[in-house]
Design a protein around this motif. Structure first.
Motif, PDB file in Angstrom:
ATOM      1  N   TYR A  31       3.424   0.431   0.801  1.00  0.00           N
ATOM      2  CA  TYR A  31       3.392  -0.213   2.112  1.00  0.00           C
ATOM      3  C   TYR A  31       1.979  -0.331   2.683  1.00  0.00           C
ATOM      4  N   GLY A  47       0.842  -0.107   6.470  1.00  0.00           N
ATOM      5  CA  GLY A  47       2.101  -0.096   7.218  1.00  0.00           C
ATOM      6  C   GLY A  47       2.188  -1.082   8.364  1.00  0.00           C
ATOM      7  N   PHE A  49       8.046  -0.500   7.226  1.00  0.00           N
ATOM      8  CA  PHE A  49       8.361   0.331   6.069  1.00  0.00           C
ATOM      9  C   PHE A  49       9.785   0.101   5.576  1.00  0.00           C
ATOM     10  N   CYS A  96       6.843  -6.302   3.588  1.00  0.00           N
ATOM     11  CA  CYS A  96       6.223  -5.068   4.090  1.00  0.00           C
ATOM     12  C   CYS A  96       5.241  -4.455   3.098  1.00  0.00           C
ATOM     13  N   GLN A 138      -3.630   5.775   4.383  1.00  0.00           N
ATOM     14  CA  GLN A 138      -2.500   5.467   5.253  1.00  0.00           C
ATOM     15  C   GLN A 138      -2.548   6.375   6.478  1.00  0.00           C
ATOM     16  N   THR A 161       2.866   6.503   8.446  1.00  0.00           N
ATOM     17  CA  THR A 161       4.020   6.147   7.613  1.00  0.00           C
ATOM     18  C   THR A 161       5.286   6.677   8.276  1.00  0.00           C
TER      19      THR A 161
END
Length: 317
Positions: free
Chosen positions: A120, A123, A127, A133, A279, A282
């Motif tokens: 992803y 994001g 998600f 996505c 990331q 998430t």
């Protein structure tokens, strides 16, 4: 027989442990023990056989290869999100997975495999398990994404079960061999022991210091999802495996501090080598997992961290 690739690794060895608790010992573990420290993950487990990954790959297409396999849990991969040797990553995570899938399909063997929430990317598009996505931002994520894409292309022609699991931030026992790739909980625990202070990244991508958020999921819950699908061979597809609730690193650090009854937090500069491939947020959309019938609750950070640290620090055998 059940085959567990990456069976000496983190999630793989926990799967073998859970299978043992069910009375299953006719298990072939496939792994690469160049890092001999992984043997500690196998020492308390009962298996039928061990095979080196290279030997296993060489035998996959052999006509008489393991006639009595009923399921393969494919957990083996290069899991380092900082690895940028694309040839190496695709060979280990994509080509290997395709060959194993095709072998399982030809034998009508259940194929349950590890994907990753890393597909992803940052994001920004959400998600959900949906192409809109998905935008991987490192080589590991791309290899997982591309295999999911391959599954989407060929799954309609496969008559046996194929299920993929996009793991979010998994933590728990049997990850000590992973070094820098071990969970933040593992590292926070050691930092408290060593110097009484947890180190978190300063703010980035619009998040305040330590407020970057992840969906932290306890390994026992991940294993339970895998075994649920083994018990429900009629279910197939690709699913997110997380709690469905993002929690900030500050909350994780505080849970570790609370367990120890001491410690504080230090914020350190965000590493240059992670910029653009990290990331900051998430959160699993687990609606599809619920729709197919998986209804068990997931441990939150406070509960999971407490269970893990009891184990990690010798309070539980």
């Amino acid at each position: 027989m059940i085959v567990v690739t990456g069976g000496a690794g983190f999630i793989g060895s926990n799967l073998v442990h859970a299978l043992n608790l069910r009375g299953e010992t006719d298990i072939l573990v496939v792994d690469n023990l160049t890092n001999g420290q992984k043997m500690h993950n196998l020492a308390d487990l009962n298996i039928a056989d061990y095979m080196d990954k290279a030997e296993f790959i060489a035998k996959i297409e052999a006509p008489d290869f393991f006639k009595h396999v009923r399921a393969v849990f494919h957990q083996g991969a290069c899991s380092a999100t900082t690895e940028w040797d694309g040839h190496y990553v695709m060979l280990n995570n994509y080509d290997y997975s395709k060959r194993l899938l095709n072998w399982c399909a030809s034998k009508k063997i259940a194929f349950l495999y590890a994907s990753s929430a890393s597909v992803y990317g940052n994001g920004q598009n959400g998600f959900q398990v949906d192409r809109s996505c998905e935008h991987p931002i490192n080589m590991y994520a791309y290899s997982k994404f591309q295999f999911d894409q391959y599954i989407r292309k060929v799954s309609s022609g496969i008559k046996s079960q194929v299920a993929g699991f996009r793991y979010f931030n998994v933590y728990g026992p049997r990850e000590q061999h992973k070094g820098a790739m071990s969970s933040t909980i593992f590292h926070f625990n050691q930092q408290i022991i060593d110097n009484g202070r947890v180190r978190l990244f300063e703010g980035c991508n619009g998040f305040a210091d330590g407020e970057q958020q992840r969906d932290f999921v306890y390994v026992d819950d991940v294993v339970d999802v895998n075994l649920w699908f083994l018990d429900h061979p009629e279910q197939a597809g690709i699913y997110n495996v997380g709690t469905g609730a993002a929690q900030p690193f500050n909350a994780v650090a505080q849970a570790v501090i609370d367990w120890h009854g001491q410690g504080d937090i230090e914020y350190i500069p965000f590493p240059e080598h992670l910029k653009g491939s990290y990331q900051s947020y998430t959160q699993a959309d687990i609606s599809e997992l619920r729709q197919v019938g998986y209804d068990k609750n997931f441990s939150d950070v406070k509960e999971g961290v407490s269970r893990y640290l009891d184990c990690l620090n010798g309070n539980v055998k």
